[in-house]
Design an enzyme around this catalytic site. Structure first.
Site, PDB file in Angstrom:
ATOM      1  N   GLU A 112      13.445 -45.189  23.819  1.00 46.18           N
ATOM      2  CA  GLU A 112      13.153 -46.427  23.080  1.00 46.18           C
ATOM      3  C   GLU A 112      14.290 -46.691  22.121  1.00 46.18           C
ATOM      4  O   GLU A 112      14.574 -45.825  21.283  1.00 46.18           O
ATOM      5  CB  GLU A 112      11.829 -46.290  22.325  1.00 46.18           C
ATOM      6  CG  GLU A 112      10.634 -46.147  23.263  1.00 46.18           C
ATOM      7  CD  GLU A 112       9.290 -45.997  22.544  1.00 46.18           C
ATOM      8  OE1 GLU A 112       9.277 -46.015  21.296  1.00 46.18           O
ATOM      9  OE2 GLU A 112       8.283 -45.875  23.221  1.00 46.18           O
ATOM     10  N   HIS A 136       6.390 -50.744  22.319  1.00 48.86           N
ATOM     11  CA  HIS A 136       5.767 -49.843  21.324  1.00 48.86           C
ATOM     12  C   HIS A 136       5.165 -50.629  20.156  1.00 48.86           C
ATOM     13  O   HIS A 136       5.538 -50.432  18.994  1.00 48.86           O
ATOM     14  CB  HIS A 136       6.802 -48.821  20.813  1.00 48.86           C
ATOM     15  CG  HIS A 136       6.169 -47.597  20.232  1.00 48.86           C
ATOM     16  ND1 HIS A 136       6.752 -46.361  20.292  1.00 48.86           N
ATOM     17  CD2 HIS A 136       4.991 -47.399  19.570  1.00 48.86           C
ATOM     18  CE1 HIS A 136       5.975 -45.467  19.687  1.00 48.86           C
ATOM     19  NE2 HIS A 136       4.898 -46.083  19.247  1.00 48.86           N
TER      20      HIS A 136
END
Ligand code: NAD
Length: 317
Positions: free
Chosen positions: A262, A282
């Site tokens: 990420e 997320h």
């Protein structure tokens, strides 16, 4: 209790207000390069991070050479913090489990419904002006397996029950009472649970045991055409194996809020861009309510820990 707190990732401003009322100054320095952070950290009593900043032994040691006494994680997991090194250095770790439970549970069920109804595919076609209605499935009457029956897993179970799903759970801890209270059946092993489930939803923390828990082998146990939902941690699934399972028909769809890297690299993007994947960046805890709750609890934790350290106390956070 005067003090100085370094905030390196976005946290609701109520944090600064509460700290200020206790004479503690919050300094917001977003986007610091690793070197800058290593140089700065010793000048603060506490540092506040979310999931992006790697709080490893080197950073903690740099802090401990100065005045750092508290690391606060504005969120649930502490997998980006070297808790062992912190404890060795007498630095307290504060996290706020539970503050985002409802937000993550709501997103999980939303993603589940989107995957079942192929809502993203339908939306993308409609945006192109194509009037095409993909055939989905109902969740009602389907079997959901919750992997990790903790705070979020239990809340997802309650919502899924209200939708009419049959719910099973797998956990390594003794969660019999929690399961019974919610009419949830416990399965003896992950494999037993996977074989029966139409939808599998992951809610375990990232640990050495849960790393790549969903891999080529475990995917072989899934019912053909099932749906996988991951709002836990990206590394709980093997990205390449899930992509193969989608192409091979083991999975009819996947819904992912978390990703192995990420922001995602080309590897994760191959999965994210799959037509039968619904993916979000997320955002499980990204609600006004969760962020405010997180900021309030982080502030309370810092005040508590700095107070305790001021009185000479050091314990586990
Ligand atoms: P929790 O600690 O309340 O529950 C986790 C459960 O997993 C526990 O019951 C534990 O016994 C179980 N578990 C641990 N290892 C296991 C294993 N190997 N096999 C089966 N079960 C196992 O945590 P929670 O508050 O429910 O959060 C769950 C996870 O969700 C967090 O650890 C975090 O990674 C993730 N999370 C994601 C977001 C997001 O933004 N998407 C936000 C908050 C939390």
């Amino acid at each position: 209790m005067p003090g100085k707190v370094l905030v390196v990732e976005p946290v609701d401003s109520v944090l600064d207000d509460i700290l200020a009322r206790h004479g503690i100054l919050a300094e917001r320095r977003m986007g610091l390069a690793r070197e800058e952070l290593l140089n700065a950290v010793a000048g603060y009593d506490a540092i506040v991070v979310r999931s992006h900043t790697r709080v490893d032994a080197a950073l903690l040691e740099a802090g401990a050479r100065g005045r750092l006494r508290v690391v606060a994680r504005a969120g649930t997991g502490v997998d980006n913090i070297d808790v062992e090194a912190a404890s060795r250095l007498g630095i307290r770790v504060v996290n706020v489990p539970g503050a985002s439970t409802q937000s993550v549970a709501e997103l999980t069920v939303a993603l589940m419904i989107m995957a079942a109804r192929r809502a993203l595919e339908a939306n993308l076609m409609l945006r192109r002006g194509e009037w095409c209605r993909p055939l989905g499935v109902e969740l009602y009457g389907k079997r959901l397996l919750i992997v990790g029956f903790g705070r979020i897993g239990r809340r997802v179970a309650e919502i899924a029950k209200a939708v009419g799903m049959k719910v099973s759970a797998y956990d390594i801890a003794d969660v019999e009472e929690e399961a019974r209270a919610r009419g949830v059946e416990l399965v003896a092993s992950l494999r037993d649970g996977l074989r029966e489930a139409d939808v599998v939803s992951l809610h375990v923390p990232l640990t050495p045991q849960t790393y790549h828990m969903i891999n080529r082998n475990t995917l072989q146990e899934f019912k053909r055409g099932s749906i996988l939902v991951n709002t836990a941690r990206g590394k709980v699934i093997d990205t390449d194996a899930v992509l193969e399972a989608l192409d091979g028909g083991i999975l009819s769809a996947a819904a992912l809020d978390v990703h192995e890297s990420e922001p995602p690299t080309e590897r994760e993007l191959r999965l994210i861009r799959h037509p039968r994947v619904v993916a979000t960046p997320h955002i499980g805890a990204s609600t006004l309510e969760a962020q405010r709750r997180i900021a309030e609890l982080v502030a309370a934790g810092i005040i508590r820990e700095l107070g305790a350290a001021g009185r000479g106390g050091v314990g586990s956070g």
